[in-house]
Design an enzyme around this catalytic site. Structure first.
Site, PDB file in Angstrom:
ATOM      1  N   ASP A 197       0.793  -1.225   0.000  1.00 42.01           N
ATOM      2  CA  ASP A 197       0.000   0.000   0.000  1.00 42.01           C
ATOM      3  C   ASP A 197       0.827   1.277   0.000  1.00 42.01           C
ATOM      4  OD1 ASP A 197      -2.182  -1.620   0.024  1.00 42.01           O
ATOM      5  OD2 ASP A 197      -2.395  -1.583   2.196  1.00 42.01           O
ATOM      6  N   THR A 198       1.789   1.355  -0.885  1.00 43.84           N
ATOM      7  CA  THR A 198       2.441   2.621  -1.186  1.00 43.84           C
ATOM      8  C   THR A 198       1.362   3.586  -1.660  1.00 43.84           C
ATOM      9  OG1 THR A 198       4.477   1.518  -1.853  1.00 43.84           O
ATOM     10  CG2 THR A 198       4.120   3.748  -2.692  1.00 43.84           C
ATOM     11  N   VAL A 199       1.423   4.839  -1.234  1.00 43.84           N
ATOM     12  CA  VAL A 199       0.432   5.817  -1.685  1.00 43.84           C
ATOM     13  C   VAL A 199       1.086   6.807  -2.640  1.00 43.84           C
ATOM     14  CG1 VAL A 199      -0.860   5.573   0.458  1.00 43.84           C
ATOM     15  CG2 VAL A 199       0.827   7.414   0.252  1.00 43.84           C
TER      16      VAL A 199
END
Length: 379
Positions: A197-199
């Site tokens: 879940d890199t944003v």
């Protein structure tokens, strides 16, 4: 202006999907609000990423009441990030303007919003040389990055206060598997790469000023000192504005950092769509992904289909025509997406799922790619 955001490629259960959609909507709102107040694309992009890093979790984590703002563990950036092998939170982040100004941090600890450090580095770069003609840094890591952040008035917190119950439980479970040398489970990529879940965010204004940013806590049980693609310019995000060619492009990525670094996928995607007609952006994107990532032979570990998991969000815009396209793609189970223009009353946010019957789906022996897009007008 228009902003588009993603909350990370990976696997999103029904509960996590709802939280991620809310996070994307809030990020879009914050970016538009920032731009309306400052008319600055750098501020707007950073505001979107900060909103993805931050959400009020006072009820869920009352012991963090001393933090000025609370971060949302439905994303993997800042507070609530995946823990390293030694049980610590260390984050990576980068931001790039179409003009070339940029900033990045890697393996930084004790900073709740690493994107603010990357933004500050980009601002310092734009100010010009330091005393005695020294070149200002654009990439800092570890203790040096932390100390620079503190010197520039970015809030510092004890590293333990950035750990959530959820991230600690995931760490304890998988660390035990590794320590027991449970061959089947400890080496299963699915147990560690379900949460990528890199944003990230991309923004463009009507004049073609463009910016991209990425922030991440890295993969679970990463080696201490490791820097992922989110902290490497051209790999986690990239942006390029070419006024003479009347084109602006930007991209932000999510996935297995080591592979995204080796392929410099963000840069390659920007180059692939820079000279592509709007109607062909999806085709150019899928071809680039297949050639430079999905079918790349530079990785010893790419024989595992799950190692090819990635997602990305990009845009292409023509200032003269005032039109452009936002596009997103993923080879993972899902990726949360949101977008909003300053004309819109409310943001549009949803989860893009891998669907077997999508006509835009690209197939190969090991991996599939789900691609979609949205055309927008700013003039």
């Amino acid at each position: 202006m228009l902003v588009a955001v993603h909350a990370g490629a990976g696997f999103h259960s029904q509960n996590r999907a709802k939280e991620s959609i809310r996070a994307c909507k809030q990020a879009c709102k914050e970016a538009v609000k920032s731009f309306e107040q400052t008319e600055n694309i750098l501020n707007a992009t950073a505001s979107a990423v900060v909103a993805l890093e931050e959400r009020s979790m006072i009820n869920a984590f009352p012991h963090l009441m001393n933090l000025t703002t609370q971060n949302d563990p439905c994303t993997n950036a800042g507070f609530g990030s995946n823990l390293s092998l030694n049980g610590s939170v260390s984050c990576d982040s980068s931001i790039v303007l179409g003009t070339g100004a940029s900033g990045a941090v890697g393996n930084i600890q004790g900073i709740k919003n690493p994107i603010l450090v990357a933004k500050a580095l980009a601002i310092e770069e734009m100010k010009g040389s330091l005393s005695l003609g020294r070149v200002p840094p654009i990439f800092l890591v570890g203790e040096g990055a932390r100390d620079w952040a503190i010197e520039h008035n970015i809030p510092y917190f004890h590293p333990e206060k950035l750990i959530t119950d959820e991230s600690h439980q995931a760490y304890s479970t998988h660390k035990a598997l590794v320590e027991r040398k449970a061959e089947k489970d400890a080496h299963s990529s699915s147990c560690l790469y379900d949460r990528l879940d890199t944003v990230g965010a991309v923004c463009v204004d009507s004049s073609g000023n463009v910016c991209a940013a990425t922030s991440s806590g890295g993969v679970l049980l990463k080696s201490p000192g490791r820097v992922g693609q989110a902290g490497v310019l051209g790999c986690g995000c990239w942006a390029d504005a070419c006024p003479e060619e009347d084109i602006s492009v930007a991209c932000t990525t999510s996935g297995v950092g080591e592979h995204l670094i080796k392929t410099m996928l963000a840069t390659r995607l920007c180059e692939a769509i820079k000279h592509t007609a709007t109607a062909s952006v999806v085709e150019a994107t899928s071809k680039c992904f297949q050639t430079h990532y999905q079918n790349c032979e530079k990785f010893f570990s790419l024989n595992e289909p799950s190692s090819k998991q990635a997602g990305f969000l990009g845009l292409q815009y023509s200032a003269a025509a005032g039109v452009g396209e936002v596009f997103w793609a993923h080879s993972t189970h899902s990726i949360p997406i949101g977008y909003m223009s300053s004309r819109d009353a409310r943001p549009n946010a949803f989860i893009s799922f891998m669907e077997k019957d999508r006509t835009s789906q690209v197939s190969s022996e090991d991996c599939r790619l789900n691609i979609s897009g949205y055309c927008f007008r700013l003039k």
